[in-house]
Design a protein around this motif. Structure first.
Motif, PDB file in Angstrom:
ATOM      1  N   ASN A 240      29.703  41.241  -2.563  1.00  0.00           N
ATOM      2  CA  ASN A 240      28.944  42.455  -2.269  1.00  0.00           C
ATOM      3  C   ASN A 240      29.614  43.268  -1.160  1.00  0.00           C
ATOM      4  O   ASN A 240      30.657  42.873  -0.621  1.00  0.00           O
ATOM      5  N   ASN A 241      29.006  44.394  -0.801  1.00  0.00           N
ATOM      6  CA  ASN A 241      29.665  45.326   0.124  1.00  0.00           C
ATOM      7  C   ASN A 241      29.682  44.858   1.571  1.00  0.00           C
ATOM      8  O   ASN A 241      30.281  45.514   2.425  1.00  0.00           O
ATOM      9  N   THR A 242      29.030  43.730   1.875  1.00  0.00           N
ATOM     10  CA  THR A 242      29.151  43.151   3.224  1.00  0.00           C
ATOM     11  C   THR A 242      30.466  42.382   3.366  1.00  0.00           C
ATOM     12  O   THR A 242      30.827  41.955   4.458  1.00  0.00           O
ATOM     13  N   MET A 243      31.179  42.191   2.235  1.00  0.00           N
ATOM     14  CA  MET A 243      32.401  41.378   2.234  1.00  0.00           C
ATOM     15  C   MET A 243      33.671  42.234   2.130  1.00  0.00           C
ATOM     16  O   MET A 243      34.752  41.702   1.894  1.00  0.00           O
ATOM     17  N   ILE A 244      33.534  43.531   2.302  1.00  0.00           N
ATOM     18  CA  ILE A 244      34.705  44.424   2.195  1.00  0.00           C
ATOM     19  C   ILE A 244      35.781  43.985   3.197  1.00  0.00           C
ATOM     20  O   ILE A 244      35.494  43.746   4.369  1.00  0.00           O
ATOM     21  N   GLY A 245      37.005  43.830   2.694  1.00  0.00           N
ATOM     22  CA  GLY A 245      38.112  43.359   3.524  1.00  0.00           C
ATOM     23  C   GLY A 245      38.355  41.869   3.429  1.00  0.00           C
ATOM     24  O   GLY A 245      39.413  41.374   3.841  1.00  0.00           O
ATOM     25  N   ASN A 246      37.375  41.131   2.851  1.00  0.00           N
ATOM     26  CA  ASN A 246      37.516  39.677   2.698  1.00  0.00           C
ATOM     27  C   ASN A 246      38.279  39.345   1.421  1.00  0.00           C
ATOM     28  O   ASN A 246      38.246  40.100   0.437  1.00  0.00           O
TER      29      ASN A 246
ATOM     30  N   ARG B  22      28.162  34.201 -15.603  1.00  0.00           N
ATOM     31  CA  ARG B  22      26.724  34.196 -15.902  1.00  0.00           C
ATOM     32  C   ARG B  22      25.917  35.064 -14.948  1.00  0.00           C
ATOM     33  O   ARG B  22      24.783  35.448 -15.256  1.00  0.00           O
ATOM     34  N   SER B  23      26.492  35.421 -13.793  1.00  0.00           N
ATOM     35  CA  SER B  23      25.754  36.221 -12.820  1.00  0.00           C
ATOM     36  C   SER B  23      25.849  37.720 -13.113  1.00  0.00           C
ATOM     37  O   SER B  23      24.993  38.488 -12.691  1.00  0.00           O
ATOM     38  N   GLY B  24      26.893  38.155 -13.827  1.00  0.00           N
ATOM     39  CA  GLY B  24      27.056  39.575 -14.111  1.00  0.00           C
ATOM     40  C   GLY B  24      28.521  39.978 -14.145  1.00  0.00           C
ATOM     41  O   GLY B  24      29.400  39.149 -14.406  1.00  0.00           O
ATOM     42  N   ILE B  25      28.787  41.260 -13.864  1.00  0.00           N
ATOM     43  CA  ILE B  25      30.140  41.826 -14.031  1.00  0.00           C
ATOM     44  C   ILE B  25      30.673  42.351 -12.691  1.00  0.00           C
ATOM     45  O   ILE B  25      29.932  42.923 -11.891  1.00  0.00           O
ATOM     46  N   LEU B  26      31.973  42.147 -12.482  1.00  0.00           N
ATOM     47  CA  LEU B  26      32.673  42.622 -11.293  1.00  0.00           C
ATOM     48  C   LEU B  26      33.946  43.337 -11.732  1.00  0.00           C
ATOM     49  O   LEU B  26      34.693  42.817 -12.568  1.00  0.00           O
ATOM     50  N   GLN B  27      34.207  44.518 -11.185  1.00  0.00           N
ATOM     51  CA  GLN B  27      35.433  45.247 -11.530  1.00  0.00           C
ATOM     52  C   GLN B  27      36.597  44.773 -10.656  1.00  0.00           C
ATOM     53  O   GLN B  27      36.467  44.661  -9.443  1.00  0.00           O
ATOM     54  N   VAL B  28      37.735  44.512 -11.332  1.00  0.00           N
ATOM     55  CA  VAL B  28      38.952  44.088 -10.644  1.00  0.00           C
ATOM     56  C   VAL B  28      40.058  45.095 -10.957  1.00  0.00           C
ATOM     57  O   VAL B  28      40.196  45.543 -12.103  1.00  0.00           O
TER      58      VAL B  28
ATOM     59  N   GLY C 240      36.440  54.861  -7.430  1.00  0.00           N
ATOM     60  CA  GLY C 240      35.842  55.898  -8.269  1.00  0.00           C
ATOM     61  C   GLY C 240      34.355  56.032  -8.000  1.00  0.00           C
ATOM     62  O   GLY C 240      33.845  55.629  -6.953  1.00  0.00           O
ATOM     63  N   ALA C 241      33.638  56.600  -8.981  1.00  0.00           N
ATOM     64  CA  ALA C 241      32.195  56.793  -8.838  1.00  0.00           C
ATOM     65  C   ALA C 241      31.478  55.447  -8.835  1.00  0.00           C
ATOM     66  O   ALA C 241      31.887  54.511  -9.525  1.00  0.00           O
ATOM     67  N   VAL C 242      30.412  55.378  -8.068  1.00  0.00           N
ATOM     68  CA  VAL C 242      29.583  54.168  -8.033  1.00  0.00           C
ATOM     69  C   VAL C 242      28.895  54.006  -9.382  1.00  0.00           C
ATOM     70  O   VAL C 242      28.393  54.968  -9.963  1.00  0.00           O
ATOM     71  N   ASN C 243      28.897  52.754  -9.902  1.00  0.00           N
ATOM     72  CA  ASN C 243      28.216  52.453 -11.170  1.00  0.00           C
ATOM     73  C   ASN C 243      26.837  51.877 -10.861  1.00  0.00           C
ATOM     74  O   ASN C 243      26.696  50.721 -10.482  1.00  0.00           O
ATOM     75  N   GLU C 244      25.814  52.724 -11.010  1.00  0.00           N
ATOM     76  CA  GLU C 244      24.442  52.317 -10.656  1.00  0.00           C
ATOM     77  C   GLU C 244      23.913  51.208 -11.563  1.00  0.00           C
ATOM     78  O   GLU C 244      22.946  50.526 -11.233  1.00  0.00           O
ATOM     79  N   ASN C 245      24.531  51.008 -12.729  1.00  0.00           N
ATOM     80  CA  ASN C 245      24.047  50.008 -13.681  1.00  0.00           C
ATOM     81  C   ASN C 245      24.515  48.587 -13.361  1.00  0.00           C
ATOM     82  O   ASN C 245      24.084  47.635 -13.996  1.00  0.00           O
ATOM     83  N   LEU C 246      25.429  48.471 -12.396  1.00  0.00           N
ATOM     84  CA  LEU C 246      25.961  47.152 -12.042  1.00  0.00           C
ATOM     85  C   LEU C 246      25.522  46.762 -10.643  1.00  0.00           C
ATOM     86  O   LEU C 246      25.500  47.603  -9.724  1.00  0.00           O
ATOM     87  N   ALA C 247      25.211  45.473 -10.460  1.00  0.00           N
ATOM     88  CA  ALA C 247      24.871  44.971  -9.131  1.00  0.00           C
ATOM     89  C   ALA C 247      26.053  45.140  -8.184  1.00  0.00           C
ATOM     90  O   ALA C 247      25.890  45.298  -6.977  1.00  0.00           O
ATOM     91  N   THR C 248      27.272  45.106  -8.744  1.00  0.00           N
ATOM     92  CA  THR C 248      28.501  45.243  -7.943  1.00  0.00           C
ATOM     93  C   THR C 248      29.108  46.637  -8.091  1.00  0.00           C
ATOM     94  O   THR C 248      30.312  46.820  -7.903  1.00  0.00           O
ATOM     95  N   GLY C 249      28.270  47.616  -8.452  1.00  0.00           N
ATOM     96  CA  GLY C 249      28.782  48.943  -8.815  1.00  0.00           C
ATOM     97  C   GLY C 249      29.395  49.744  -7.694  1.00  0.00           C
ATOM     98  O   GLY C 249      30.030  50.775  -7.949  1.00  0.00           O
TER      99      GLY C 249
END
Length: 600
Positions: free
Chosen positions: A18-24, A49-55, A90-99
């Motif tokens: 999540n966004n508290t881990m930026i830089g980690n 199983r938890s969802g999707i993350l963009q790499v 890019g633009a924030v993806n509101e449909n993803l928990a990691t958007g």
């Protein structure tokens, strides 16, 4: 070429980043949902199983070797990726928990390559169910199915926690049992050691849990696998799971109390729904008279109305004959449907015939108050006016009537009100209406057997005030039985059990059992009762049905990992199947093929 995981450890599931881990730096692992090569930059949607993350792969960050691997990625490749968490470019993806974040890849290992799957792994799949069930291991990767299966797990975890806090002991009962052919058909298991003899798979742990009460365990529960060899439908499978419980030194109110609190906990913690306690109670008689069903859907009105007295002297032969034969005339008011086209009304008539009705009478009240009816010419004006008044008919309403034996009328109108409600979109899946149905008939007459049979099972306690009728008028006797119904689906049921010898003997007699036959089938339970049995009662939920409703699905197949289809087969494993001749020989079984029908 698949690579080893040696030296790698997953640090997070996809949506745990999540966004508290930026830089980690993180290491994530999963399946490639989608890969997009934009020339010099590759976007990969990684799924677990938890969802999707963009790499994001760029050669400057990950090096030539890792970038070359990323170029090979296709859907369903299994990968391990190490990289740095960054704010999404890019633009924030509101449909993803990691958007709002992405991972800038530094390294990748391809742990397994994958063929192109036979259908897309995506939510709300449009692929035909038969194909998805054939490849169920792929179907189960879909996020919506994974959500359902994880919800089911959460339900059972919470059940175990709640039951432990309430003093229940979890005890497993056998799945190789004695066949007691009362009720549904048993699945039989041949015994090799006892040739010609068979075990039965349990339809429920009923007898064993009553024995546990005899053994002093006081409060028992089990997440129990059960089996019934019966025809399938949307909420039925040949093998299913019960949340099963039994309690000693209790009566109806005690069982209902603990179960209301269990339901409130499950619905609040699993789907955030507040169940208002106490839950409404309704007798079987009231449910049938108002809703034509012992599992009424209370999300809408359209209740049945008994108009027998209003039409008893009319000349309409359909009504007249039904009443003279001891039946009744009842109706429902489909409010606001008076302008329904004749073609749709005819379709409702056909629907009613499917439930045994000979037809369906109707009155359509137009907005100007004039009426069109299928039977008006047989009625006097004042009789029609009285009938419409009894039905609370208003301009714009459609009144539908069935006339026959009351049981058939209940079946027809009970099904019809649900069909109309479905057509009108009145069945909201996110609305949860519970009701306890109580005071069931103890016995019901079976035309096929030519005798009474237990509506629940032979160990259900009659209501004390009705015991006087058990020999003279068995059909009048009510049971200390209760079902919990949610949105027109029975999700659980139980009863107070008989613990007195004399009442049990009366029950067997009413069922047409000799004591010899009773002991032949249930001897080990009846013998146990001779050694001091406490008053006891229980209940069992259909876990599959319960989770189906919580997940707002239409079929229990969507909340079971590996379900069967309508003919009780598994499309994936191809069970049932033939077995080796040697296995049959060891069991002393030979297969007799039915003779082919001779052509005329």
């Amino acid at each position: 070429m698949a690579e080893s995981m040696q030296g790698l450890h997953r640090s997070h599931r996809c949506t745990e980043v999540n966004n508290t881990m930026i830089g980690n730096t993180v290491t994530v692992m999963g399946w490639v949902q989608k890969s997009r090569n934009k020339g010099g930059i590759i976007f990969v949607d990684l799924r677990d199983r938890s969802g999707i993350l963009q790499v994001i792969f760029e050669e400057a960050n990950c090096g030539a070797e890792s970038f070359a691997k990323a170029e090979k990625l296709r859907s369903e490749f299994v990968v391990a990726i190490t990289g740095e968490v960054a704010k999404r470019g890019g633009a924030v993806n509101e449909n993803l928990a990691t958007g709002d974040i992405e991972v800038i890849a530094k390294d990748i290992r391809i742990l397994a390559e994958a063929d192109t799957p036979p259908f897309p792994i995506e939510e709300n799949s449009k692929t035909k169910e038969d194909l998805r069930l054939k490849y169920r291991y792929l179907d189960l990767r879909r996020p919506d199915l994974q959500k359902n299966i994880m919800m089911r797990s959460k339900v059972t975890t919470l059940v175990r926690s709640f039951m432990a806090d309430e003093g229940f002991i979890e005890i497993e009962t056998p799945t190789l049992c004695k066949s007691t052919p009362e009720g549904a058909r048993d699945y039989l298991v041949p015994s090799r050691i006892h040739p010609g003899e068979f075990y039965a798979l349990p339809q429920s742990p009923q007898i064993y849990k009553q024995l546990l009460m005899c053994s002093g365990y006081d409060r028992y529960f089990q997440i129990a696998r059960c089996y019934r060899d019966e025809d399938l439908r949307a909420d039925r499978q040949p093998e299913f799971t019960q949340i099963d419980m039994e309690l000693s030194f209790v009566d109806v109110d005690d069982v209902i109390d603990v179960n209301e609190r269990l339901l409130a906990k499950l619905f609040k913690e699993v789907i955030g729904v507040d169940v208002q306690l106490p839950i409404q109670r309704m007798t079987y008689k009231e449910a049938m008279e108002r809703f034509g069903s012992d599992k009424p859907d209370l999300r809408f009105g359209m209740e049945l109305c008994d108009v027998t007295d209003v039409v008893k002297d009319c000349e309409f032969v359909v009504f007249k004959n039904a009443i003279e034969a001891g039946g009744s005339v009842r109706g429902i008011n489909a409010e606001g449907q008076g302008a329904m086209p004749r073609k749709k009304i005819d379709a409702l008539v056909d629907f009613a015939k499917g439930y045994g009705a000979k037809g369906l009478a109707y009155i359509a009240i137009h907005e100007d108050g004039t009426m069109k009816s299928s039977f008006a010419k047989f009625m006097k004006d004042e009789e029609m006016q009285a009938l419409v008044a009894k039905m609370n008919g208003k301009p714009g309403d459609l009144l539908l009537f069935a006339a026959d034996k009351s049981k058939l009328v209940y079946d027809v109108l009970g099904a019809l009100r649900l069909e109309i409600a479905n057509q009108l979109g009145l069945l909201k899946k996110d609305e949860y209406r519970f009701v306890w149905i109580t005071e069931f008939p103890l016995l019901e007459w079976s035309e096929e057997l030519g005798r009474y049979q237990a509506m629940h099972h032979p160990f259900t306690m009659p209501m004390e005030e009705d015991l006087q009728y058990i020999e003279s008028d068995p059909g009048r006797v009510r049971a200390k039985a209760y079902d919990i119904v949610l949105n027109g689906t029975e999700i659980g049921g139980g009863s107070v059990r008989i613990h007195q010898d004399d009442i049990q003997e009366m029950m067997f007699k009413a069922l047409g059992f000799t004591m010899e036959r009773a002991y032949d089938q249930f001897g080990f339970l009846l013998n146990a009762f001779k050694y001091g049995v406490p008053p006891h009662a229980g209940l069992a939920y259909g876990l599959d049905r319960l989770v189906m409703l919580m997940a707002q699905e239409d079929s229990i197949r969507d909340v079971i990992a590996f379900p069967k289809v309508k003919d009780a087969s598994c499309l994936m494993s191809e069970a049932p199947n033939t077995v080796d001749a040697k296995q049959l020989e060891e069991l002393g079984i030979s297969i007799v093929k039915p003779e082919a029908e001779t052509e005329e």
